[in-house]
Design an enzyme around this catalytic site. Sequence first.
Site, PDB file in Angstrom:
ATOM      1  N   HIS A 117      13.185 -39.264  79.506  1.00 42.32           N
ATOM      2  CA  HIS A 117      12.411 -39.111  78.274  1.00 42.32           C
ATOM      3  C   HIS A 117      10.966 -39.485  78.561  1.00 42.32           C
ATOM      4  CE1 HIS A 117      10.914 -39.236  74.273  1.00 42.32           C
ATOM      5  NE2 HIS A 117      10.958 -40.551  74.143  1.00 42.32           N
ATOM      6  N   HIS A 119       6.624 -39.151  77.306  1.00 44.09           N
ATOM      7  CA  HIS A 119       5.662 -38.949  76.229  1.00 44.09           C
ATOM      8  C   HIS A 119       4.494 -38.106  76.735  1.00 44.09           C
ATOM      9  CE1 HIS A 119       6.989 -42.748  73.747  1.00 44.09           C
ATOM     10  NE2 HIS A 119       7.937 -41.842  73.865  1.00 44.09           N
ATOM     11  N   GLU A 146       5.776 -18.138  87.701  1.00 43.12           N
ATOM     12  CA  GLU A 146       6.621 -18.448  88.856  1.00 43.12           C
ATOM     13  C   GLU A 146       7.427 -19.734  88.692  1.00 43.12           C
ATOM     14  OE1 GLU A 146       8.149 -17.869  92.808  1.00 43.12           O
ATOM     15  OE2 GLU A 146       7.249 -16.530  91.315  1.00 43.12           O
ATOM     16  N   HIS A 202       5.741 -36.197  69.794  1.00 42.37           N
ATOM     17  CA  HIS A 202       6.401 -37.338  70.431  1.00 42.37           C
ATOM     18  C   HIS A 202       6.535 -37.162  71.938  1.00 42.37           C
ATOM     19  CE1 HIS A 202      10.036 -40.336  70.166  1.00 42.37           C
ATOM     20  NE2 HIS A 202       9.539 -40.323  71.388  1.00 42.37           N
TER      21      HIS A 202
END
Length: 242
Positions: A117, A119, A146, A202
């Site tokens: 995860h 940001h 590509e 986010h």
Amino acid sequence: MAQEIQKENNDHLVQSSDPEHPANLIPDLCRRFYNWGWVTGTGGGTSIRRDNHIFIAPSGVQKEMMKSDNIFVLEFPTPKYPPSDRKYIRKPLDLKPSACTPLFLAAFERGAGCCIHTHSQWAVLVTLLVEREKGPNAYFEISNIEQIKGIPRGKGKGMMGFYDTLRIPIIDNTAFEEDLTGSLEKAMEEYPDTYAVLVRRHGIYVWGDDVVKAKTQCESLDYLFQLAVEMHKLGLPWVKET
């Protein structure tokens, strides 16, 4: 007494001289992501599944300062909710579990070996551009680039090709990270071949069969997002007309 506490907390699960051990890989990856600008402050997170154990970066620790003894370990499978039912078998003292935990678990329940995860500013920017240009229910898409070849078509379907159109679903952000879980799982169901979900304003969740695949897919996507932002500045379409 100190030895008893260490034994009870299963610290041996995060102690290894092997650089490929999840407890060593996670801090290394977090430092790299920090240096690449993907995570700042204590934001973002990384988790790795090895057999029936899940290793997760903690909440509230600076990514570039993370150490192996900061890592949480869960048994897998484990309940996502309520948090009190999650089967932690190793908890660092004085640290909190990652708020990303149920979202990571959603990826692992679908066979992932690693979930990242970030940001990333480029990820955030493309969610805003898609919302402005196509509306709040649209997805990100790009073709004839590509680097799309670095993204899988779906489980067991090989990699995407130059002429394919990559589509990444976008979900709305929430005030609390864990509240994203339902929307993330819905996006996974609606886009069963996706390996990533963007979160508006986010960041992004990316997962793969193993650490290398999750990392390289995350790199490829971030490249494509940055390219898309620059293409938009020049008035170039993301999807080439046929």
